[in-house]
Design a protein around this motif. Structure first.
Motif, PDB file in Angstrom:
ATOM      1  N   ALA A   1       0.833  -1.207   0.000  1.00 23.11           N
ATOM      2  CA  ALA A   1       0.000   0.000   0.000  1.00 23.11           C
ATOM      3  C   ALA A   1       0.867   1.257   0.000  1.00 23.11           C
ATOM      4  CB  ALA A   1      -0.924  -0.009   1.213  1.00 23.11           C
ATOM      5  N   ASP A   2       1.938   1.244   0.790  1.00 26.14           N
ATOM      6  CA  ASP A   2       2.860   2.380   0.797  1.00 26.14           C
ATOM      7  C   ASP A   2       3.479   2.579  -0.582  1.00 26.14           C
ATOM      8  OD1 ASP A   2       2.362   2.774   3.484  1.00 26.14           O
ATOM      9  OD2 ASP A   2       4.176   1.708   4.155  1.00 26.14           O
ATOM     10  N   LEU A   3       3.793   1.475  -1.266  1.00 26.25           N
ATOM     11  CA  LEU A   3       4.355   1.557  -2.617  1.00 26.25           C
ATOM     12  C   LEU A   3       3.373   2.214  -3.579  1.00 26.25           C
ATOM     13  CD1 LEU A   3       6.391   0.788  -4.875  1.00 26.25           C
ATOM     14  CD2 LEU A   3       5.244  -1.444  -4.988  1.00 26.25           C
ATOM     15  N   MET A   4       2.099   1.865  -3.474  1.00 24.03           N
ATOM     16  CA  MET A   4       1.101   2.450  -4.366  1.00 24.03           C
ATOM     17  C   MET A   4       0.973   3.963  -4.127  1.00 24.03           C
ATOM     18  SD  MET A   4       0.452  -0.189  -6.047  1.00 24.03           S
ATOM     19  CE  MET A   4       0.386  -1.988  -5.950  1.00 24.03           C
ATOM     20  N   ILE A   5       0.966   4.367  -2.872  1.00 19.18           N
ATOM     21  CA  ILE A   5       0.914   5.793  -2.552  1.00 19.18           C
ATOM     22  C   ILE A   5       2.157   6.490  -3.091  1.00 19.18           C
ATOM     23  CG2 ILE A   5       0.916   7.476  -0.673  1.00 19.18           C
ATOM     24  CD1 ILE A   5      -1.745   6.106  -0.920  1.00 19.18           C
ATOM     25  N   ALA A   6       3.319   5.865  -2.920  1.00 17.87           N
ATOM     26  CA  ALA A   6       4.571   6.460  -3.398  1.00 17.87           C
ATOM     27  C   ALA A   6       4.580   6.571  -4.918  1.00 17.87           C
ATOM     28  CB  ALA A   6       5.752   5.629  -2.911  1.00 17.87           C
ATOM     29  N   THR A   7       3.967   5.623  -5.605  1.00 18.42           N
ATOM     30  CA  THR A   7       3.906   5.673  -7.068  1.00 18.42           C
ATOM     31  C   THR A   7       3.117   6.883  -7.530  1.00 18.42           C
ATOM     32  OG1 THR A   7       4.086   3.257  -7.225  1.00 18.42           O
ATOM     33  CG2 THR A   7       3.167   4.414  -9.137  1.00 18.42           C
ATOM     34  N   VAL A   8       1.982   7.146  -6.885  1.00 16.73           N
ATOM     35  CA  VAL A   8       1.209   8.339  -7.222  1.00 16.73           C
ATOM     36  C   VAL A   8       1.994   9.597  -6.852  1.00 16.73           C
ATOM     37  CG1 VAL A   8      -0.952   9.583  -6.854  1.00 16.73           C
ATOM     38  CG2 VAL A   8      -0.952   7.075  -6.896  1.00 16.73           C
ATOM     39  N   GLU A   9       2.681   9.558  -5.726  1.00 17.91           N
ATOM     40  CA  GLU A   9       3.471  10.707  -5.263  1.00 17.91           C
ATOM     41  C   GLU A   9       4.508  11.140  -6.304  1.00 17.91           C
ATOM     42  OE1 GLU A   9       5.078  13.618  -2.550  1.00 17.91           O
ATOM     43  OE2 GLU A   9       3.227  12.433  -2.387  1.00 17.91           O
ATOM     44  N   GLN A  10       5.084  10.171  -7.014  1.00 17.48           N
ATOM     45  CA  GLN A  10       6.087  10.501  -8.035  1.00 17.48           C
ATOM     46  C   GLN A  10       5.505  11.378  -9.135  1.00 17.48           C
ATOM     47  OE1 GLN A  10       7.789   6.884  -9.560  1.00 17.48           O
ATOM     48  NE2 GLN A  10       8.392   6.147  -7.527  1.00 17.48           N
ATOM     49  N   HIS A  11       4.227  11.220  -9.407  1.00 19.56           N
ATOM     50  CA  HIS A  11       3.576  11.969 -10.481  1.00 19.56           C
ATOM     51  C   HIS A  11       2.765  13.150  -9.960  1.00 19.56           C
ATOM     52  CE1 HIS A  11       4.541   8.863 -13.506  1.00 19.56           C
ATOM     53  NE2 HIS A  11       4.427   8.022 -12.476  1.00 19.56           N
ATOM     54  N   ALA A  12       2.420  13.114  -8.670  1.00 18.83           N
ATOM     55  CA  ALA A  12       1.631  14.191  -8.059  1.00 18.83           C
ATOM     56  C   ALA A  12       2.231  14.517  -6.699  1.00 18.83           C
ATOM     57  CB  ALA A  12       0.167  13.780  -7.928  1.00 18.83           C
ATOM     58  N   PRO A  13       3.302  15.329  -6.677  1.00 22.28           N
ATOM     59  CA  PRO A  13       3.966  15.634  -5.397  1.00 22.28           C
ATOM     60  C   PRO A  13       2.985  16.205  -4.370  1.00 22.28           C
ATOM     61  CG  PRO A  13       5.285  16.418  -7.251  1.00 22.28           C
ATOM     62  CD  PRO A  13       3.962  15.980  -7.822  1.00 22.28           C
ATOM     63  N   GLY A  14       3.122  15.727  -3.148  1.00 26.28           N
ATOM     64  CA  GLY A  14       2.220  16.145  -2.087  1.00 26.28           C
ATOM     65  C   GLY A  14       1.045  15.220  -1.878  1.00 26.28           C
ATOM     66  N   PHE A  15       0.905  14.233  -2.763  1.00 24.34           N
ATOM     67  CA  PHE A  15      -0.243  13.324  -2.636  1.00 24.34           C
ATOM     68  C   PHE A  15      -0.194  12.557  -1.315  1.00 24.34           C
ATOM     69  CE2 PHE A  15      -2.128   9.078  -3.218  1.00 24.34           C
ATOM     70  CZ  PHE A  15      -3.432   9.446  -3.512  1.00 24.34           C
ATOM     71  N   ALA A  16       0.969  12.017  -0.964  1.00 25.47           N
ATOM     72  CA  ALA A  16       1.077  11.212   0.256  1.00 25.47           C
ATOM     73  C   ALA A  16       0.653  12.011   1.482  1.00 25.47           C
ATOM     74  CB  ALA A  16       2.501  10.691   0.420  1.00 25.47           C
ATOM     75  N   ALA A  17       1.056  13.279   1.530  1.00 23.44           N
ATOM     76  CA  ALA A  17       0.711  14.114   2.686  1.00 23.44           C
ATOM     77  C   ALA A  17      -0.777  14.422   2.739  1.00 23.44           C
ATOM     78  CB  ALA A  17       1.516  15.407   2.648  1.00 23.44           C
ATOM     79  N   SER A  18      -1.457  14.325   1.595  1.00 28.61           N
ATOM     80  CA  SER A  18      -2.894  14.646   1.557  1.00 28.61           C
ATOM     81  C   SER A  18      -3.776  13.480   1.967  1.00 28.61           C
ATOM     82  CB  SER A  18      -3.289  15.105   0.147  1.00 28.61           C
ATOM     83  OG  SER A  18      -3.338  14.010  -0.766  1.00 28.61           O
ATOM     84  N   VAL A  19      -3.191  12.298   2.157  1.00 28.03           N
ATOM     85  CA  VAL A  19      -3.976  11.108   2.503  1.00 28.03           C
ATOM     86  C   VAL A  19      -4.356  11.157   3.984  1.00 28.03           C
ATOM     87  CG1 VAL A  19      -4.002   8.590   2.637  1.00 28.03           C
ATOM     88  CG2 VAL A  19      -2.923   9.721   0.679  1.00 28.03           C
ATOM     89  N   LEU A  20      -5.640  11.275   4.251  1.00 28.46           N
ATOM     90  CA  LEU A  20      -6.150  11.325   5.628  1.00 28.46           C
ATOM     91  C   LEU A  20      -6.432   9.940   6.188  1.00 28.46           C
ATOM     92  CD1 LEU A  20      -8.693  14.257   5.133  1.00 28.46           C
ATOM     93  CD2 LEU A  20      -6.381  14.399   6.085  1.00 28.46           C
TER      94      LEU A  20
END
Length: 381
Positions: A284-303
């Motif tokens: 799951a962390d890998l999937m979030i990190a994959t999106v983060e590579q294309h959309a910086p700040g995505f991981a921090a926005s996950v509530l």
């Protein structure tokens, strides 16, 4: 006799053969190709752009544990192009209120027609007397009698877990032993404090209301499959993101959003005896990190997040191997062979038993077609 029981299926096969014969030779050849070649080969005939081929090629592997270069994936691509939404052919729709709104609407219609719906009442087994399905027994031990038992589960689950082996005819047992399941799917739902901001197209816009596919080429998808086969999950996965709250503001508080991540490829069963329970959060962390590579700040926005590995999908929803289609959409598991020859008319292996799920024709997807077709057969008796 048995030949009389086969007459309706033979008649339908003959009618289909006549319709196919009426097609031009060119269309018959294209139909044959769609069932036998790969999505990559088919798309190469139409497009030169790698991103465009990847966009369409995703539909050849979604829910399908395979490379886009594997024979038969052209049909899976076609399968996802079937249907319509609000009269628009080939379009996908969002259910206002979430996907649960569809089943809630169905439930209301069923209750109005006199149905009684019980939840949290798992079935332990289908009861059989004198070779006929006569009801079910729940996990609590309650016995319910029925003129017809209608199963909306994977055929493999029905015949191998809900019926005793000696109650299932030998040909059906053999077929289910070889029934291929496994989607290579890892599902996540996330709550977001804000919309993602993609490097390739910053800011808000209509692109955030559509399916967002992170997979730049067919070769990328092929590597994802190969990596999953060897490692258990792709270290550069395919991720499709949908943000339904951009179209339906009832799904999240003002200013916040919900998104689904439909991720491939992961092995339905991890190699070397490993368990998904031990690796769920890592992936799951890998999937979030994959999106983060294309959309910086995505991981921090996950509530918050809900994570469903193939094992979770099996335990929670009865999807064997996480298979969202109740069985692979391969040529030997389609049409009159879904779930097997002689049982493609929604009648099960025993009198009184019927199937109405994605393991029957025409297969998976939110169409209602298997249930509609099965209902017509049940009403005829």
């Amino acid at each position: 006799g048995h030949w009389l029981q086969a007459l309706p299926e033979l008649w339908r096969a003959g009618q289909l053969g006549r319709r196919l014969h009426a097609l031009s030779p060119g269309l018959r050849q294209e139909l044959l190709d769609l069932f036998t070649i790969s999505a990559a080969e088919y798309l190469d005939r139409w497009f030169e752009s790698e991103p465009i081929k990847a966009l369409f090629g995703f539909d050849g592997v979604v829910g399908n544990y395979a490379s886009p270069y594997a024979p038969g994936t052209a049909y899976v691509l076609l399968h996802h192009a079937f249907g319509q939404s609000n009269g628009v052919k080939g379009a996908w729709g969002h259910a206002i209120g979430g996907m649960g709104a569809i089943t809630q609407a169905m439930a209301r219609a069923a209750v109005q027609a006199g149905a009684q719906i019980r939840t949290d009442a798992g079935v332990r087994r289908v009861r059989v007397e004198a070779g006929r399905a006569v009801g079910v027994e729940t996990l609590d031990g309650e016995r319910i009698d029925a003129r017809a038992v209608v199963a909306n589960v994977n055929p493999k689950l029905l015949y191998e877990q809900l019926l005793a082996a000696d109650e299932v005819p030998a040909p059906t047992r053999e077929r289910m032993a070889n029934w291929r399941c496994g989607s290579g799917t890892f599902r996540m739902n996330v709550a977001l404090s804000r919309l993602p901001d993609f490097r390739c197209l910053p800011g808000a816009g209509d692109h955030l209301t559509a399916g967002i596919i992170i997979a730049p080429s067919l070769d990328y998808m092929d590597r994802a499959y190969t990596d999953a086969r060897q490692h258990g999950w792709s270290r550069e996965p395919i991720v499709e993101m949908l943000i339904p709250s951009t179209l339906d503001d009832s799904l999240a508080p003002p200013g916040q959003h919900v998104a689904s991540l439909f991720c491939q490829h992961v092995a339905p069963q991890l190699p070397h005896g490993r368990s998904w329970d031990d690796h769920r959060d890592e992936v799951a962390d890998l999937m979030i990190a994959t999106v983060e590579q294309h959309a910086p700040g995505f991981a921090a926005s996950v509530l918050g997040r809900q994570v469903l590995s193939p094992l979770d999908l099996e335990r929670t929803f009865g999807l064997i191997g996480g298979d969202i289609f109740h069985g692979a959409l391969s040529l030997n598991q389609l049409f009159s062979a879904r779930p097997m020859l002689g049982q493609a008319d929604y009648r099960g292996a025993l009198p009184g038993l019927y199937l109405c799920g994605s393991g029957t024709h025409p297969g998976g997807g939110v169409t209602g077609a298997p249930g509609h077709n099965a209902a017509q057969v049940i009403l005829r008796g």
